[in-house]
Design a protein around this motif. Sequence first.
Motif, PDB file in Angstrom:
ATOM      1  N   UNK A 161      -0.016  12.601  -2.631  1.00 55.55           N
ATOM      2  CA  UNK A 161       0.197  13.975  -3.081  1.00 55.55           C
ATOM      3  C   UNK A 161       1.479  14.029  -3.904  1.00 55.55           C
ATOM      4  N   UNK A 162       1.484  14.917  -4.871  1.00 58.22           N
ATOM      5  CA  UNK A 162       2.703  15.062  -5.672  1.00 58.22           C
ATOM      6  C   UNK A 162       3.365  16.391  -5.326  1.00 58.22           C
ATOM      7  N   UNK A 163       4.666  16.480  -5.547  1.00 53.86           N
ATOM      8  CA  UNK A 163       5.355  17.746  -5.265  1.00 53.86           C
ATOM      9  C   UNK A 163       4.758  18.886  -6.098  1.00 53.86           C
ATOM     10  N   UNK A 223       2.928   9.183  -9.989  1.00 54.59           N
ATOM     11  CA  UNK A 223       3.356   8.319  -8.890  1.00 54.59           C
ATOM     12  C   UNK A 223       3.011   8.973  -7.547  1.00 54.59           C
ATOM     13  N   UNK A 224       3.256  10.265  -7.444  1.00 52.08           N
ATOM     14  CA  UNK A 224       2.955  10.967  -6.201  1.00 52.08           C
ATOM     15  C   UNK A 224       1.476  10.937  -5.866  1.00 52.08           C
ATOM     16  N   UNK A 225       0.640  11.204  -6.839  1.00 49.79           N
ATOM     17  CA  UNK A 225      -0.805  11.223  -6.591  1.00 49.79           C
ATOM     18  C   UNK A 225      -1.382   9.829  -6.436  1.00 49.79           C
ATOM     19  N   UNK A 226      -0.818   8.890  -7.175  1.00 44.22           N
ATOM     20  CA  UNK A 226      -1.384   7.540  -7.162  1.00 44.22           C
ATOM     21  C   UNK A 226      -0.944   6.686  -5.992  1.00 44.22           C
ATOM     22  N   UNK A 227       0.296   6.859  -5.554  1.00 45.04           N
ATOM     23  CA  UNK A 227       0.826   5.964  -4.533  1.00 45.04           C
ATOM     24  C   UNK A 227       1.158   6.656  -3.210  1.00 45.04           C
ATOM     25  N   UNK A 228       1.487   7.943  -3.275  1.00 42.02           N
ATOM     26  CA  UNK A 228       1.874   8.660  -2.061  1.00 42.02           C
ATOM     27  C   UNK A 228       0.698   9.470  -1.502  1.00 42.02           C
TER      28      UNK A 228
END
Length: 167
Positions: A39-41, A32-37
Amino acid sequence: MTVLIRWMRAFLRLGTGISFMVLITAVTVQVVGRGFVGASPVWTEELTRFALLYLAGFGTGLALLTGDLVNVDLVSESLPGRLPWVSRLVSAGLVLAFCLLLIGPAMHFTRIGAMQTSPAMALPMNYAHGSVLLLLAVLALAALLRGMGMLTGASDGRPENLMGEIE
């Protein structure tokens, strides 16, 4: 003996399930982080690795207890008479012996981890290194229970659900 084996299986299933849920959650946060934001935590990478280690730690003992660990059934089960049972018992004994031999070095490895921290989550690395100790301890206990179950007649050491067998 049967009750003890059931409790051990339930404990290992719970540990495997929790490890798998943590893994799924961390990977979902990554995706979700990489796809929509964008970057991921950064902690999700480490948590994923830790969850995989604990998944192996709990799952290996469970696989040995249920008979789902890799076996060479083609060879052992084609032996005549009581030899298949003896080979399963000797296998459990060898697994137990090797695990007991490696538990001491694994404890030392885990103690070393207390002096280090993980880069992203800042957790003491003995939590990660402890998964190896967990794997060896759980596998040793599973091998002991399997051997004891075979010797007491609670189990014959064969896999619970062989493919192609009718229950």
